[in-house]
Design a protein around this motif. Structure first.
Motif, PDB file in Angstrom:
ATOM      1  N   LEU A  54       0.840  -1.193   0.000  1.00  0.00           N
ATOM      2  CA  LEU A  54       0.000   0.000   0.000  1.00  0.00           C
ATOM      3  C   LEU A  54       0.877   1.245   0.000  1.00  0.00           C
ATOM      4  CD1 LEU A  54      -2.808   1.249   0.190  1.00  0.00           C
ATOM      5  CD2 LEU A  54      -2.601   1.137   2.675  1.00  0.00           C
ATOM      6  N   SER A  55       0.668   2.082  -0.990  1.00  0.00           N
ATOM      7  CA  SER A  55       1.424   3.335  -1.082  1.00  0.00           C
ATOM      8  C   SER A  55       0.636   4.311  -1.942  1.00  0.00           C
ATOM      9  CB  SER A  55       2.812   3.101  -1.686  1.00  0.00           C
ATOM     10  OG  SER A  55       2.703   2.719  -3.035  1.00  0.00           O
ATOM     11  N   ALA A  56       1.005   5.583  -1.827  1.00  0.00           N
ATOM     12  CA  ALA A  56       0.364   6.608  -2.648  1.00  0.00           C
ATOM     13  C   ALA A  56       0.695   6.384  -4.126  1.00  0.00           C
ATOM     14  CB  ALA A  56       0.811   7.990  -2.203  1.00  0.00           C
ATOM     15  N   ALA A  57       1.924   5.981  -4.404  1.00  0.00           N
ATOM     16  CA  ALA A  57       2.325   5.740  -5.795  1.00  0.00           C
ATOM     17  C   ALA A  57       1.524   4.593  -6.404  1.00  0.00           C
ATOM     18  CB  ALA A  57       3.818   5.433  -5.859  1.00  0.00           C
ATOM     19  N   ALA A  58       1.278   3.550  -5.625  1.00  0.00           N
ATOM     20  CA  ALA A  58       0.502   2.418  -6.138  1.00  0.00           C
ATOM     21  C   ALA A  58      -0.922   2.846  -6.456  1.00  0.00           C
ATOM     22  CB  ALA A  58       0.502   1.280  -5.125  1.00  0.00           C
ATOM     23  N   LEU A  59      -1.509   3.663  -5.598  1.00  0.00           N
ATOM     24  CA  LEU A  59      -2.873   4.119  -5.866  1.00  0.00           C
ATOM     25  C   LEU A  59      -2.921   5.083  -7.045  1.00  0.00           C
ATOM     26  CD1 LEU A  59      -4.234   4.519  -2.244  1.00  0.00           C
ATOM     27  CD2 LEU A  59      -4.676   2.688  -3.872  1.00  0.00           C
ATOM     28  N   ARG A  60      -1.863   5.879  -7.222  1.00  0.00           N
ATOM     29  CA  ARG A  60      -1.805   6.766  -8.393  1.00  0.00           C
ATOM     30  C   ARG A  60      -1.728   5.966  -9.691  1.00  0.00           C
ATOM     31  NH1 ARG A  60       2.634   9.508  -6.262  1.00  0.00           N
ATOM     32  NH2 ARG A  60       1.847  10.531  -4.430  1.00  0.00           N
ATOM     33  N   HIS A  61      -1.067   4.795  -9.641  1.00  0.00           N
ATOM     34  CA  HIS A  61      -0.967   3.934 -10.824  1.00  0.00           C
ATOM     35  C   HIS A  61      -2.227   3.096 -11.033  1.00  0.00           C
ATOM     36  CE1 HIS A  61       3.379   4.791 -10.482  1.00  0.00           C
ATOM     37  NE2 HIS A  61       3.351   4.614 -11.795  1.00  0.00           N
ATOM     38  N   GLY A  62      -3.197   3.218 -10.139  1.00  0.00           N
ATOM     39  CA  GLY A  62      -4.441   2.470 -10.294  1.00  0.00           C
ATOM     40  C   GLY A  62      -4.445   1.121  -9.602  1.00  0.00           C
TER      41      GLY A  62
END
Length: 188
Positions: A54-62
């Motif tokens: 879980l990370s902000a970058a992972a959520l930004r990548h969808g």
């Protein structure tokens, strides 16, 4: 002949594995998969951990599934063993009182709540989180609410025996987490 004898018949009811067994098995399988991919891929172009942590970058990548997959992966074997032992021992006490279905919902609620709380506190700084510690915390909070005065014994550093009550452990953990939040997470 032989099947006429009652002890030769296969009529014993088979128990299905509990949710706790499935959870522990999935976490161990996730850790093994994580280690296989990290060794197999190495320094290649495909990175496994950013797709499941879980990370902000992972959520930004969808990668929205990371909100559910992060507890299945751990940094090292010691982290995995300590958390899974806690999940097993506390979950084993909760299962007769909650049942498998409620234990599964408690697990899901702990994972989502812990992930969203971590994400809200560390959104600007980045980083990632893995580990089933949120499940252990959720289980222990419910255990401390159901059995606040039950005496429990455990070994500190696997040597020193300690007997205490869950409500005291919950208050101490809440104090430590509060200090960590005030002095480490918020100013950082």
């Amino acid at each position: 002949m032989l099947y006429d004898r009652p002890y030769m018949r296969n009529e014993y009811p088979r128990e299905k594995p509990s949710f706790l067994v499935w959870l522990l098995s999935a976490t161990i399988a996730g850790f093994i998969l994580q280690k296989i991919f990290s060794v197999w891929v190495g320094a290649g172009s495909f990175e496994f951990e950013p797709m499941v942590a879980l990370s902000a970058a992972a959520l930004r990548h969808g990668y929205v599934w990371t909100l559910l997959t992060y507890p299945l992966f751990h940094r090292d074997i010691l982290h995995l063993l300590v958390v899974l032992l806690g999940v097993y021992f506390v979950g084993r006490e909760l299962r007769p009182h909650l049942g498998d279905r409620r234990l599964a919902w408690l697990t899901l609620a702990s994972v989502v709540t812990g992930g969203l709380t971590w994400f809200a506190l560390t959104f600007a700084r980045g980083g990632d989180v893995v580990g089933a510690t949120t499940i252990l915390c959720g289980y222990f909070i419910v255990f401390a609410c159901l059995f606040p005065n039950r005496e429990i014994s455990f070994l500190v550093f696997f040597v020193l025996p300690v007997t205490t009550r869950p409500k005291y452990i919950a208050w101490i953990a809440l104090g430590i987490e509060g200090c960590g939040l005030l002095f480490s997470e918020l100013p950082g």
